[in-house]
Design an enzyme around this catalytic site. Structure first.
Site, PDB file in Angstrom:
ATOM      1  N   CYS A 114      -0.334  26.102 -73.243  1.00  0.00           N
ATOM      2  CA  CYS A 114       0.593  25.885 -74.353  1.00  0.00           C
ATOM      3  C   CYS A 114       1.681  24.876 -73.960  1.00  0.00           C
ATOM      4  O   CYS A 114       1.396  23.726 -73.672  1.00  0.00           O
ATOM      5  CB  CYS A 114       1.157  27.234 -74.797  1.00  0.00           C
ATOM      6  SG  CYS A 114       2.133  27.244 -76.310  1.00  0.00           S
ATOM      7  N   HIS A 115       2.935  25.302 -73.920  1.00  0.00           N
ATOM      8  CA  HIS A 115       4.052  24.446 -73.495  1.00  0.00           C
ATOM      9  C   HIS A 115       4.254  24.472 -71.984  1.00  0.00           C
ATOM     10  O   HIS A 115       5.129  23.792 -71.455  1.00  0.00           O
ATOM     11  CB  HIS A 115       5.356  24.898 -74.177  1.00  0.00           C
ATOM     12  CG  HIS A 115       5.405  24.629 -75.648  1.00  0.00           C
ATOM     13  ND1 HIS A 115       4.724  25.401 -76.557  1.00  0.00           N
ATOM     14  CD2 HIS A 115       6.053  23.693 -76.361  1.00  0.00           C
ATOM     15  CE1 HIS A 115       4.957  24.946 -77.781  1.00  0.00           C
ATOM     16  NE2 HIS A 115       5.759  23.900 -77.696  1.00  0.00           N
ATOM     17  N   GLY A 116       3.448  25.258 -71.261  1.00  0.00           N
ATOM     18  CA  GLY A 116       3.548  25.374 -69.809  1.00  0.00           C
ATOM     19  C   GLY A 116       3.527  24.041 -69.071  1.00  0.00           C
ATOM     20  O   GLY A 116       4.213  23.892 -68.055  1.00  0.00           O
TER      21      GLY A 116
END
Length: 181
Positions: A114-116
């Site tokens: 995801c936004h990792g």
């Protein structure tokens, strides 16, 4: 439990606002395979972090250790859950960014969903890599020198990336494959 990962130690680095499914589901899947999970965070008190469950605050997870006192060479893999809040907070924490950079230098599997990948960008380790992410992160990855593709899971060397909670089965599978190889 299959036991493919018995004896493997995996760090999950997160703080308040992690996308609940993106921490809890891979953690459960990896533990099912026999891995020992250590949840690292930047918080000192309380010794737990709170997830974000789609549209509101979710469950809490126990923090096992502070990232500032963790040693990269003690772990066989690193997992970076997403959500918007969690990686945004981690990428401005010098201890978190230092640990990520140090871990990547070991060459061991590094997984972000995801936004990792924001934290990987901040650590300066994505240039020349093919990755995926939540769609809004794709320009950040491109600007940092990565190639972005829209796939459920992308493996490029030590890096394993996925887009969203719907990709967790493929994400977990590739982490297991990387560690079982």
């Amino acid at each position: 439990m299959n036991g493919k990962l018995t004896g493997k130690k995996i760090a999950i680095l997160a703080t308040d606002g992690f996308e609940q499914a993106e921490l809890m589901e891979p953690k459960k899947n990896l533990e099912r395979e026999g891995a020992t999970i250590t949840v690292l965070s930047v918080k000192t008190t309380p010794k737990e972090i709170k997830g974000w469950d789609k549209t509101d605050w979710g469950n809490k997870v126990k923090v096992d250790a502070l990232v500032g006192s963790a040693k990269a060479d003690e772990f066989d893999a690193l997992v970076l859950p997403g959500g918007q809040i969690n990686p945004d907070r981690l990428r401005i924490d010098k201890d978190a960014v230092h640990f990520i950079k140090e871990f990547v230098e070991t060459g061991k599997p590094t997984a972000a969903i995801c936004h990792g990948p924001w934290t990987l960008i901040e650590a300066g380790v994505v240039k020349g890599k093919t990755m995926t992410s939540w769609p809004s992160v794709h320009t950040d990855l491109l600007n940092a020198g990565a190639k972005w593709v829209d796939k459920d899971v992308v493996v490029d060397g030590q890096f394993i990336t996925s887009r969203n909670p719907g990709d967790i089965p493929a994400f977990s599978r590739e982490i297991v494959n990387a560690l079982a190889a």
